[in-house]
Design an enzyme around this catalytic site. Structure first.
Site, PDB file in Angstrom:
ATOM      1  CG  LEU A   1      21.631   9.611   4.849  1.00  0.00           C
ATOM      2  CD1 LEU A   1      21.092  10.373   6.054  1.00  0.00           C
ATOM      3  CD2 LEU A   1      20.499   9.370   3.856  1.00  0.00           C
TER       4      LEU A   1
ATOM      5  CG  HIS B   1       8.190  -9.270   5.665  1.00  0.00           C
ATOM      6  ND1 HIS B   1       8.201  -8.510   6.817  1.00  0.00           N
ATOM      7  CD2 HIS B   1       7.877 -10.532   6.063  1.00  0.00           C
ATOM      8  CE1 HIS B   1       7.913  -9.286   7.859  1.00  0.00           C
ATOM      9  NE2 HIS B   1       7.703 -10.514   7.424  1.00  0.00           N
TER      10      HIS B   1
ATOM     11  CG  ASP C   1       6.442  -4.313  14.785  1.00  0.00           C
ATOM     12  OD1 ASP C   1       6.601  -5.331  14.080  1.00  0.00           O
ATOM     13  OD2 ASP C   1       5.884  -4.343  15.900  1.00  0.00           O
TER      14      ASP C   1
HETATM   15  C1  IPE Z   1      11.059  -5.706  16.166  1.00  0.00           C
HETATM   16  O1  IPE Z   1       9.835  -6.181  15.753  1.00  0.00           O
HETATM   17  C2  IPE Z   1      12.121  -6.083  15.174  1.00  0.00           C
HETATM   18  C3  IPE Z   1      12.031  -5.443  13.870  1.00  0.00           C
HETATM   19  C4  IPE Z   1      11.193  -4.507  13.527  1.00  0.00           C
HETATM   20  C5  IPE Z   1      13.014  -5.889  12.915  1.00  0.00           C
HETATM   21  P1  IPE Z   1       9.253  -7.585  16.265  1.00  0.00           P
HETATM   22  O2  IPE Z   1       7.932  -7.759  15.609  1.00  0.00           O
HETATM   23  O3  IPE Z   1      10.243  -8.661  16.067  1.00  0.00           O
HETATM   24  O4  IPE Z   1       9.109  -7.315  17.822  1.00  0.00           O
HETATM   25  P2  IPE Z   1       8.209  -8.032  18.920  1.00  0.00           P
HETATM   26  O5  IPE Z   1       8.354  -9.519  18.741  1.00  0.00           O
HETATM   27  O6  IPE Z   1       6.791  -7.609  18.668  1.00  0.00           O
HETATM   28  O7  IPE Z   1       8.715  -7.517  20.226  1.00  0.00           O
HETATM   29  C1  IPE Z   2       8.412  -6.019  11.167  1.00  0.00           C
HETATM   30  O1  IPE Z   2       7.118  -6.433  10.888  1.00  0.00           O
HETATM   31  C2  IPE Z   2       9.440  -6.670  10.270  1.00  0.00           C
HETATM   32  C3  IPE Z   2      10.265  -7.687  10.923  1.00  0.00           C
HETATM   33  C4  IPE Z   2      10.262  -7.943  12.206  1.00  0.00           C
HETATM   34  C5  IPE Z   2      11.152  -8.454  10.078  1.00  0.00           C
HETATM   35  P1  IPE Z   2       6.524  -7.754  11.534  1.00  0.00           P
HETATM   36  O2  IPE Z   2       6.830  -8.900  10.630  1.00  0.00           O
HETATM   37  O3  IPE Z   2       6.970  -7.919  12.926  1.00  0.00           O
HETATM   38  O4  IPE Z   2       4.976  -7.439  11.460  1.00  0.00           O
HETATM   39  P2  IPE Z   2       3.897  -7.737  12.589  1.00  0.00           P
HETATM   40  O5  IPE Z   2       4.389  -7.061  13.835  1.00  0.00           O
HETATM   41  O6  IPE Z   2       3.812  -9.210  12.744  1.00  0.00           O
HETATM   42  O7  IPE Z   2       2.647  -7.112  12.059  1.00  0.00           O
HETATM   43 MG    MG Z   3       6.242  -7.295  14.701  1.00  0.00          MG
END
Ligand code: IPE
Ligand code: IPE
Ligand code: MG
Length: 242
Positions: A139, A46, A29
Site C-alpha cells: 500500500l 488536529h 479539512d
Molecule cells: C487545505 O486546507 C490544506 C490541508 C487540509 C492540509 P486549508 O484549511 O489550509 O485550506 P483553505 O485555507 O480553506 O483553502
Molecule cells: C485541516 O484542518 C488541517 C490543516 C490544514 C493542517 P483545518 O485546520 O484547516 O481546520 P478548519 O478548516 O480551520 O476547520
Molecule cells: Mg481548513
C-alpha cells in the site's frame, strides 16, 4: 439510495470489489472548526484528526485501495499562528516516531510529498530513511506535508532543467512529480464543507473525480469512506471520450 445499498455498517471489502479505485486522496479539512464547536483549542482538533487519519489508512488498505494520499500540511499553512504550526509539527514528529516503531510490521510504502528542506535536518533524514525502509511494499501512503501543487510542478521543472533538458513533454513532468510512484488519483475527497482544491495535486487531478462532504475530518470514519467509494462507482468517467 447509496446509503440503503450499503446497509447500516460499512460494507468492507465489497465496496471496492472491482478494484477500480486504485488511488484515493483526502483533503483532511475541518479540524479547527471541529474543535471550536467543542469549545476546545484548534490543536485539539488536529490531534483528533491525526487519530482518524490512522484509522482511515488502515481501512483503505482493507478495501483493496493501492494508494492513499493525505493532505496534512500545505505550503500555505505556514501562515498560521506559530503555536498552531508548532503543535501540528509535534503531531507529525510523533507520527514519525510511531512509524519507526511499527512500520516494519505493516505492508505500507511511505512517501512524503513536498520539499523536505524546510524541516530540521534530523527530521528530513528520518523522513528519507522511512521512505527507503518501506520501499516496495503493497500500500502506497503519500503524506503531503509542506506540499503545494504549484511548488511540486516548479520542483519537477527545475529537476528537468538540472538534467539539461531544453524541451519537455507531459510525461517528463509526471515522472518528476513527488507522486511519481503512484497512479493518478481516481478520487479526491475533501471534508469540511469547502469546495475548493487549495493547491492540492494540481497536475495529477486532471481527471480525478471530486467528492465534497460537509463532514469535518475528525468525524470522518469507515462508513464515510464507503459512501465516497460507492459514489465513485456510480460515476461515468469519460476522460474526454464519449
Ligand atoms: C487545505 O486546507 C490544506 C490541508 C487540509 C492540509 P486549508 O484549511 O489550509 O485550506 P483553505 O485555507 O480553506 O483553502
Ligand atoms: C485541516 O484542518 C488541517 C490543516 C490544514 C493542517 P483545518 O485546520 O484547516 O481546520 P478548519 O478548516 O480551520 O476547520
Ligand atoms: Mg481548513
Amino acid at each position: 439510495m447509496i446509503t440503503r445499498l450499503l446497509g447500516k455498517r460499512g460494507a468492507g471489502r465489497k465496496v471496492n470489489a472491482e478494484g477500480k479505485l486504485r488511488h484515493i486522496a483526502f483533503i483532511m479539512d475541518g479540524n479547527g472548526r471541529w474543535a471550536k464547536k467543542r469549545g476546545m483549542p484548534r490543536t485539539y482538533g488536529h490531534a483528533a484528526g491525526a487519530a482518524v487519519f490512522k484509522r482511515i489508512i488502515e481501512y483503505c488498505g482493507k478495501i483493496g485501495i493501492g494508494a492513499v494520499t493525505v493532505y496534512a500540511f500545505s505550503t500555505e499553512n505556514w501562515k498560521r499562528p506559530k503555536e498552531e504550526v508548532d503543535a501540528i509539527m509535534k503531531i507529525f514528529r510523533d507520527y514519525l516516531d510511531e512509524a519507526e516503531r511499527s512500520f516494519s510490521q505493516k505492508d505500507i510504502q511511505l512517501h512524503f510529498l513536498g520539499s523536505k528542506s524546510v524541516f530540521p535536518e534530523e527530521t528530513a533524514k528520518r523522513m528519507t530513511a522511512l521512505e527507503k525502509a518501506s520501499a516496495g511494499r503493497r500500500l502506497i501512503l503519500n503524506i503531503a506535508v509542506n506540499y503545494g501543487g504549484r511548488d511540486e510542478i516548479v520542483h519537477a521543472v527545475n529537476e528537468l532543467i538540472r538534467e539539461g533538458r531544453t524541451e519537455i513533454c507531459e510525461e517528463d513532468i509526471t515522472s518528476h512529480l513527488y507522486t511519481k510512484d503512484s497512479p493518478p488519483p481516481d478520487l479526491i475527497v475533501r471534508t469540511g464543507a469547502e469546495k475548493r482544491i487549495s493547491n492540492f495535486l494540481l497536475w495529477e487531478a486532471a481527471y480525478a473525480e471530486l467528492y465534497f462532504t460537509d463532514v469535518l475530518w475528525p468525524d470522518f470514519d469507515e462508513r464515510q469512506v464507503d459512501l465516497c467509494v460507492a459514489d465513485f462507482y456510480a460515476r461515468k468517467r469519460r476522460f474526454g471520450g464519449i
